[in-house]
Design a protein around this motif. Structure first.
Motif, PDB file in Angstrom:
ATOM      1  N   VAL A  19      93.159   4.980 -23.916  1.00  0.00           N
ATOM      2  CA  VAL A  19      93.537   6.396 -23.868  1.00  0.00           C
ATOM      3  C   VAL A  19      95.028   6.512 -24.178  1.00  0.00           C
ATOM      4  N   PHE A  20      95.350   7.126 -25.329  1.00  0.00           N
ATOM      5  CA  PHE A  20      96.740   7.368 -25.702  1.00  0.00           C
ATOM      6  C   PHE A  20      97.275   8.593 -24.985  1.00  0.00           C
ATOM      7  N   LYS A  21      96.467   9.629 -24.935  1.00  0.00           N
ATOM      8  CA  LYS A  21      96.892  10.895 -24.344  1.00  0.00           C
ATOM      9  C   LYS A  21      95.674  11.603 -23.800  1.00  0.00           C
ATOM     10  N   LYS A  22      95.804  12.235 -22.656  1.00  0.00           N
ATOM     11  CA  LYS A  22      94.708  13.039 -22.112  1.00  0.00           C
ATOM     12  C   LYS A  22      95.229  14.418 -21.776  1.00  0.00           C
ATOM     13  N   ARG A  23      94.324  15.371 -21.699  1.00  0.00           N
ATOM     14  CA  ARG A  23      94.716  16.762 -21.486  1.00  0.00           C
ATOM     15  C   ARG A  23      95.476  16.931 -20.180  1.00  0.00           C
TER      16      ARG A  23
ATOM     17  N   THR B 270      92.180  20.731 -26.684  1.00  0.00           N
ATOM     18  CA  THR B 270      92.309  19.315 -26.981  1.00  0.00           C
ATOM     19  C   THR B 270      92.081  18.520 -25.709  1.00  0.00           C
ATOM     20  N   GLY B 271      91.200  17.554 -25.792  1.00  0.00           N
ATOM     21  CA  GLY B 271      90.882  16.724 -24.636  1.00  0.00           C
ATOM     22  C   GLY B 271      91.732  15.475 -24.609  1.00  0.00           C
TER      23      GLY B 271
ATOM     24  N   THR C  76      90.116   8.622 -32.084  1.00  0.00           N
ATOM     25  CA  THR C  76      89.123   9.669 -31.902  1.00  0.00           C
ATOM     26  C   THR C  76      89.750  10.739 -31.021  1.00  0.00           C
ATOM     27  N   LEU C  77      89.667  11.985 -31.475  1.00  0.00           N
ATOM     28  CA  LEU C  77      90.201  13.096 -30.714  1.00  0.00           C
ATOM     29  C   LEU C  77      89.048  13.828 -30.057  1.00  0.00           C
TER      30      LEU C  77
END
Length: 56
Positions: A45-49, A34-35, A19-20
């Protein structure tokens, strides 16, 4: 965003669905930042802003 992360399996549950999350700008709803990229199953959480902001 690193597109390789979209095909990665979640290290917690093995799910490939993501989910993006996006932060919609209040002045112009057509624009967003992009959050976070999250696992759809467990929320990993793969990536965060903040990760991107810290690199710049």
């Amino acid at each position: 965003m690193n597109l390789g992360k979209l095909d990665e399996k979640c290290p917690k549950c093995g799910c490939k669905d993501k989910t993006l999350k996006r932060d919609i700008e209040s002045e112009n709803y057509a624009h967003a930042k992009t959050g976070a990229l999250l696992c759809s199953e467990c929320g990993y959480v793969f990536k965060k802003r903040e990760d991107k902001e810290n690199k710049e």
